[in-house]
Design a protein around this motif. Structure first.
Motif, PDB file in Angstrom:
ATOM      1  N   ARG A   1     -10.205   1.614  -7.673  1.00  0.00           N
ATOM      2  CA  ARG A   1     -10.425   0.912  -6.404  1.00  0.00           C
ATOM      3  C   ARG A   1      -9.828  -0.488  -6.428  1.00  0.00           C
ATOM      4  O   ARG A   1      -9.239  -0.946  -5.441  1.00  0.00           O
ATOM      5  CB  ARG A   1     -11.914   0.854  -6.095  1.00  0.00           C
ATOM      6  CG  ARG A   1     -12.239   0.098  -4.818  1.00  0.00           C
ATOM      7  CD  ARG A   1     -13.692   0.221  -4.431  1.00  0.00           C
ATOM      8  NE  ARG A   1     -14.013   1.575  -4.001  1.00  0.00           N
ATOM      9  CZ  ARG A   1     -15.217   1.948  -3.540  1.00  0.00           C
ATOM     10  NH1 ARG A   1     -16.197   1.058  -3.477  1.00  0.00           N
ATOM     11  NH2 ARG A   1     -15.429   3.183  -3.149  1.00  0.00           N
ATOM     12  N   LYS A   2      -9.962  -1.188  -7.561  1.00  0.00           N
ATOM     13  CA  LYS A   2      -9.421  -2.551  -7.649  1.00  0.00           C
ATOM     14  C   LYS A   2      -7.900  -2.558  -7.554  1.00  0.00           C
ATOM     15  O   LYS A   2      -7.316  -3.423  -6.905  1.00  0.00           O
ATOM     16  CB  LYS A   2      -9.874  -3.216  -8.955  1.00  0.00           C
ATOM     17  CG  LYS A   2     -11.357  -3.584  -8.986  1.00  0.00           C
ATOM     18  CD  LYS A   2     -11.712  -4.312 -10.261  1.00  0.00           C
ATOM     19  CE  LYS A   2     -13.186  -4.696 -10.261  1.00  0.00           C
ATOM     20  NZ  LYS A   2     -13.567  -5.413 -11.515  1.00  0.00           N
ATOM     21  N   ALA A   3      -7.259  -1.616  -8.238  1.00  0.00           N
ATOM     22  CA  ALA A   3      -5.796  -1.551  -8.186  1.00  0.00           C
ATOM     23  C   ALA A   3      -5.323  -1.226  -6.773  1.00  0.00           C
ATOM     24  O   ALA A   3      -4.329  -1.789  -6.292  1.00  0.00           O
ATOM     25  CB  ALA A   3      -5.285  -0.507  -9.177  1.00  0.00           C
ATOM     26  N   ARG A   4      -6.030  -0.328  -6.094  1.00  0.00           N
ATOM     27  CA  ARG A   4      -5.681  -0.019  -4.708  1.00  0.00           C
ATOM     28  C   ARG A   4      -5.831  -1.251  -3.823  1.00  0.00           C
ATOM     29  O   ARG A   4      -4.994  -1.514  -2.959  1.00  0.00           O
ATOM     30  CB  ARG A   4      -6.566   1.115  -4.177  1.00  0.00           C
ATOM     31  CG  ARG A   4      -6.270   2.480  -4.766  1.00  0.00           C
ATOM     32  CD  ARG A   4      -7.241   3.514  -4.195  1.00  0.00           C
ATOM     33  NE  ARG A   4      -7.064   4.820  -4.834  1.00  0.00           N
ATOM     34  CZ  ARG A   4      -6.253   5.764  -4.416  1.00  0.00           C
ATOM     35  NH1 ARG A   4      -5.523   5.542  -3.334  1.00  0.00           N
ATOM     36  NH2 ARG A   4      -6.159   6.915  -5.031  1.00  0.00           N
ATOM     37  N   ALA A   5      -6.926  -1.971  -4.037  1.00  0.00           N
ATOM     38  CA  ALA A   5      -7.169  -3.175  -3.224  1.00  0.00           C
ATOM     39  C   ALA A   5      -6.091  -4.219  -3.457  1.00  0.00           C
ATOM     40  O   ALA A   5      -5.591  -4.832  -2.508  1.00  0.00           O
ATOM     41  CB  ALA A   5      -8.547  -3.746  -3.544  1.00  0.00           C
ATOM     42  N   ARG A   6      -5.708  -4.440  -4.727  1.00  0.00           N
ATOM     43  CA  ARG A   6      -4.656  -5.423  -5.027  1.00  0.00           C
ATOM     44  C   ARG A   6      -3.333  -4.999  -4.399  1.00  0.00           C
ATOM     45  O   ARG A   6      -2.588  -5.829  -3.855  1.00  0.00           O
ATOM     46  CB  ARG A   6      -4.504  -5.584  -6.540  1.00  0.00           C
ATOM     47  CG  ARG A   6      -5.621  -6.388  -7.203  1.00  0.00           C
ATOM     48  CD  ARG A   6      -5.235  -6.793  -8.621  1.00  0.00           C
ATOM     49  NE  ARG A   6      -5.062  -5.630  -9.477  1.00  0.00           N
ATOM     50  CZ  ARG A   6      -6.028  -5.107 -10.239  1.00  0.00           C
ATOM     51  NH1 ARG A   6      -7.243  -5.643 -10.229  1.00  0.00           N
ATOM     52  NH2 ARG A   6      -5.797  -4.057 -10.999  1.00  0.00           N
ATOM     53  N   ALA A   7      -3.015  -3.712  -4.490  1.00  0.00           N
ATOM     54  CA  ALA A   7      -1.771  -3.222  -3.906  1.00  0.00           C
ATOM     55  C   ALA A   7      -1.776  -3.396  -2.388  1.00  0.00           C
ATOM     56  O   ALA A   7      -0.768  -3.782  -1.788  1.00  0.00           O
ATOM     57  CB  ALA A   7      -1.570  -1.749  -4.273  1.00  0.00           C
ATOM     58  N   ALA A   8      -2.926  -3.113  -1.777  1.00  0.00           N
ATOM     59  CA  ALA A   8      -3.033  -3.265  -0.322  1.00  0.00           C
ATOM     60  C   ALA A   8      -2.893  -4.728   0.086  1.00  0.00           C
ATOM     61  O   ALA A   8      -2.249  -5.054   1.090  1.00  0.00           O
ATOM     62  CB  ALA A   8      -4.373  -2.709   0.166  1.00  0.00           C
ATOM     63  N   ILE A   9      -3.477  -5.629  -0.702  1.00  0.00           N
ATOM     64  CA  ILE A   9      -3.374  -7.061  -0.404  1.00  0.00           C
ATOM     65  C   ILE A   9      -1.930  -7.529  -0.526  1.00  0.00           C
ATOM     66  O   ILE A   9      -1.421  -8.276   0.318  1.00  0.00           O
ATOM     67  CB  ILE A   9      -4.299  -7.876  -1.336  1.00  0.00           C
ATOM     68  CG1 ILE A   9      -5.765  -7.611  -0.984  1.00  0.00           C
ATOM     69  CG2 ILE A   9      -3.993  -9.370  -1.237  1.00  0.00           C
ATOM     70  CD1 ILE A   9      -6.748  -8.162  -1.995  1.00  0.00           C
ATOM     71  N   ALA A  10      -1.253  -7.079  -1.595  1.00  0.00           N
ATOM     72  CA  ALA A  10       0.145  -7.482  -1.783  1.00  0.00           C
ATOM     73  C   ALA A  10       1.024  -6.945  -0.649  1.00  0.00           C
ATOM     74  O   ALA A  10       1.861  -7.665  -0.093  1.00  0.00           O
ATOM     75  CB  ALA A  10       0.656  -6.969  -3.133  1.00  0.00           C
ATOM     76  N   GLY A  11       0.826  -5.678  -0.285  1.00  0.00           N
ATOM     77  CA  GLY A  11       1.593  -5.116   0.819  1.00  0.00           C
ATOM     78  C   GLY A  11       1.295  -5.825   2.126  1.00  0.00           C
ATOM     79  O   GLY A  11       2.196  -6.078   2.935  1.00  0.00           O
TER      80      GLY A  11
ATOM     81  N   LEU B   1       7.308 -12.869  -5.764  1.00  0.00           N
ATOM     82  CA  LEU B   1       6.481 -13.111  -6.943  1.00  0.00           C
ATOM     83  C   LEU B   1       5.319 -12.134  -7.066  1.00  0.00           C
ATOM     84  O   LEU B   1       4.804 -11.911  -8.161  1.00  0.00           O
ATOM     85  CB  LEU B   1       5.944 -14.550  -6.925  1.00  0.00           C
ATOM     86  CG  LEU B   1       6.999 -15.662  -6.941  1.00  0.00           C
ATOM     87  CD1 LEU B   1       6.328 -17.023  -6.829  1.00  0.00           C
ATOM     88  CD2 LEU B   1       7.838 -15.584  -8.217  1.00  0.00           C
ATOM     89  N   CYS B   2       4.880 -11.560  -5.913  1.00  0.00           N
ATOM     90  CA  CYS B   2       3.719 -10.663  -5.976  1.00  0.00           C
ATOM     91  C   CYS B   2       4.102  -9.194  -5.824  1.00  0.00           C
ATOM     92  O   CYS B   2       3.236  -8.330  -5.695  1.00  0.00           O
ATOM     93  CB  CYS B   2       2.686 -11.046  -4.922  1.00  0.00           C
ATOM     94  SG  CYS B   2       3.231 -10.849  -3.208  1.00  0.00           S
ATOM     95  N   ARG B   3       5.383  -8.892  -5.884  1.00  0.00           N
ATOM     96  CA  ARG B   3       5.813  -7.513  -5.659  1.00  0.00           C
ATOM     97  C   ARG B   3       5.360  -6.565  -6.761  1.00  0.00           C
ATOM     98  O   ARG B   3       5.219  -5.361  -6.532  1.00  0.00           O
ATOM     99  CB  ARG B   3       7.331  -7.452  -5.501  1.00  0.00           C
ATOM    100  CG  ARG B   3       8.123  -7.791  -6.741  1.00  0.00           C
ATOM    101  CD  ARG B   3       9.627  -7.871  -6.413  1.00  0.00           C
ATOM    102  NE  ARG B   3      10.464  -8.072  -7.586  1.00  0.00           N
ATOM    103  CZ  ARG B   3      10.682  -9.241  -8.169  1.00  0.00           C
ATOM    104  NH1 ARG B   3      10.111 -10.321  -7.666  1.00  0.00           N
ATOM    105  NH2 ARG B   3      11.448  -9.334  -9.235  1.00  0.00           N
ATOM    106  N   GLU B   4       5.105  -7.112  -7.982  1.00  0.00           N
ATOM    107  CA  GLU B   4       4.690  -6.241  -9.089  1.00  0.00           C
ATOM    108  C   GLU B   4       3.291  -5.675  -8.896  1.00  0.00           C
ATOM    109  O   GLU B   4       2.907  -4.715  -9.564  1.00  0.00           O
ATOM    110  CB  GLU B   4       4.762  -7.005 -10.417  1.00  0.00           C
ATOM    111  CG  GLU B   4       6.171  -7.438 -10.816  1.00  0.00           C
ATOM    112  CD  GLU B   4       7.133  -6.259 -10.880  1.00  0.00           C
ATOM    113  OE1 GLU B   4       6.731  -5.178 -11.340  1.00  0.00           O
ATOM    114  OE2 GLU B   4       8.295  -6.416 -10.467  1.00  0.00           O
ATOM    115  N   LEU B   5       2.502  -6.279  -7.988  1.00  0.00           N
ATOM    116  CA  LEU B   5       1.161  -5.764  -7.721  1.00  0.00           C
ATOM    117  C   LEU B   5       1.198  -4.505  -6.864  1.00  0.00           C
ATOM    118  O   LEU B   5       0.200  -3.779  -6.778  1.00  0.00           O
ATOM    119  CB  LEU B   5       0.323  -6.831  -7.004  1.00  0.00           C
ATOM    120  CG  LEU B   5       0.018  -8.108  -7.796  1.00  0.00           C
ATOM    121  CD1 LEU B   5      -0.719  -9.108  -6.914  1.00  0.00           C
ATOM    122  CD2 LEU B   5      -0.814  -7.772  -9.029  1.00  0.00           C
ATOM    123  N   MET B   6       2.329  -4.241  -6.240  1.00  0.00           N
ATOM    124  CA  MET B   6       2.441  -3.083  -5.356  1.00  0.00           C
ATOM    125  C   MET B   6       2.827  -1.838  -6.154  1.00  0.00           C
ATOM    126  O   MET B   6       3.735  -1.872  -6.978  1.00  0.00           O
ATOM    127  CB  MET B   6       3.493  -3.357  -4.270  1.00  0.00           C
ATOM    128  CG  MET B   6       3.135  -4.511  -3.349  1.00  0.00           C
ATOM    129  SD  MET B   6       4.490  -4.920  -2.213  1.00  0.00           S
ATOM    130  CE  MET B   6       4.580  -3.408  -1.236  1.00  0.00           C
TER     131      MET B   6
END
Length: 431
Positions: free
Chosen positions: A16-26, A212-217
């Motif tokens: 869930r956390k990884a999904r949330a971070r990816a959604a925030i970055a996107g 800079l935040c593209r790696e979170l996606m």
């Protein structure tokens, strides 16, 4: 191609956390994209005379609105190109490329010489910059809608996908905040002379910072390459009902959105007679409240269905567009303006909160980004990009009151389409 990719599920196992971070970055990329796009609309009152020095205020705004509309007219091409790219090479890659292109367009606007310096080349170059931004925006919508819909947990897709419009509205809101800050820090003369360039410089800088935040996606579907008809118009043609549904509802959403957001600031100034600063503050408050509604109504759609949301929006705006425009034309206080604009935006929120999601649910994974992006871009180009121009033209002709009926008629068609559609949450292609 694996079955997982065909169904649009994430090939990576994410908590869930990884999904949330990816959604925030996107979502951050989406916010930057829309901030850049709306900065033009909100600074138009200041730079119109720099590129179109002759004529009255309405004539200058018409010229600026025409270039604004051109940015929409190229969006279908961007929707096709980036949608095809996202379906073949990944949603993440398409989103990053579109944000970079948007930043380049903003930088060009920021450094453009005025009409007084280079003559007719100035509005010509302004048009080039807007075409770059429109091409970028056409691609961003489909890629972002698809990405957020696919990264979400099943059962919470309404909440996750609502952040596409949280950040779209956030981009508008951020643009308004920047204008408000300029108004507080600079004189109107200074903003007209050079201060209007600062929002575009900021937009270009933010686009660069997004890298800079593209790696979170994380990629949400396996890249399909050039084969298997991914991102193909031939495959998309097998889904005519889905395309027509997307286009009809997008037309109503776009004309309503741009009428009650970007054009409304000008309407309050040019028709209701408000001061520019007062109109900006009213829109700032109403837009912020609009933003807060998105996750609430997105979550509601997980309970009542996307179709119900769409019926409430299209039916409500069919009934209330005309009286809302009439009341706003006579508004005398900022509080009244805020309440009336927010009433319109509340009705609109039933659409915006599920805008990208219900469209993504209508298409299979291999043409999802293309179907969402192209269908939305065509409708937005025709009805959203021209909304401000139609409104100003009707005003110039002395029939401004007809614009509310124009909005109402488009929403009536959308209501019929929503009434006849099947619930996409239950019968769509996302599982």
């Amino acid at each position: 191609m694996t079955r997982m990719a065909e169904m649009g599920a994430a090939p990576l196992v994410l908590d869930r956390k990884a999904r949330a971070r990816a959604a925030i970055a996107g979502s951050a990329g989406n916010l930057i994209e829309w901030y850049d796009f709306y900065a033009y609309a909100y600074t138009a009152l200041y730079f119109a005379s720099a590129f179109f020095p002759s004529g009255d205020r309405t004539a200058q705004l018409l010229n600026v609105a025409a270039i604004y509309a051109a940015g929409f007219l190229i969006r279908p091409l961007g929707g096709w190109y980036f949608g095809r790219y996202a379906d073949r090479h990944g949603r993440r890659a398409a989103m990053i490329a579109s944000v970079i292109l948007m930043g380049a367009g903003s930088l060009l606007v920021a450094v453009l010489p005025t009409y007084a310096t280079i003559g007719a080349a100035a509005p010509a170059l302004l048009l080039v910059a807007r075409l770059m931004q429109g091409f970028s925006t056409g691609g961003q919508y489909g890629a972002a809608a698809t990405y957020l819909s696919e990264i979400a947990e099943p059962g919470r897709r309404g909440f996750y996908a609502s952040f596409q419009f949280v950040t779209l509205i956030g981009g508008q809101l951020f643009a308004l905040l920047v204008i408000f800050a300029l108004q507080a820090a600079m004189s109107e003369a200074a903003i007209r002379e050079w201060g209007w360039r600062l929002p575009f410089l900021l937009g270009a800088a933010l686009a660069g910072a997004f890298l800079l935040c593209r790696e979170l996606m994380h990629e949400t579907a396996e890249p399909l390459g050039e084969g298997e008809e991914a991102g193909s118009l031939k495959v998309l043609a097998r889904h005519p009902r889905a395309m027509l549904t997307v286009m009809a509802l997008s037309a109503a959403g776009a004309v309503t959105l741009y009428s009650f957001t970007t054009y409304m600031q000008k309407y309050l100034v040019n028709t209701a007679g408000m001061a520019v600063t007062t109109a900006s503050r009213a829109m700032l408050i109403a837009t912020f409240a609009f933003l807060l509604l998105q996750p609430l109504l997105g979550t509601l759609s997980d309970r009542i269905g996307r179709r119900t949301n769409l019926l409430i929006f299209s039916g409500g705006m069919t009934l209330f567009a005309v009286p809302l425009f009439g009341a706003l034309a006579r508004v005398q206080t900022m509080l009244a303006a805020v309440l009336l604009v927010f009433a319109a935006l509340t009705i609109l929120s039933f659409y915006t909160s599920v805008s990208g999601l219900f469209k993504a649910e209508l298409f299979p994974a291999r043409v999802r980004a293309l179907g969402v992006g192209l269908g939305h871009a065509i409708a937005s180009a025709i009805f959203g990009g021209t909304a401000e121009y139609v409104a100003l033209l009707l005003k110039q002709w002395g029939h401004e009151g007809l614009f509310g009926w124009y909005v109402s008629a488009i929403c009536a068609v959308a209501f019929l389409v929503a009434f006849t559609m099947r619930e996409p949450r239950a019968h769509g292609h996302l599982t």
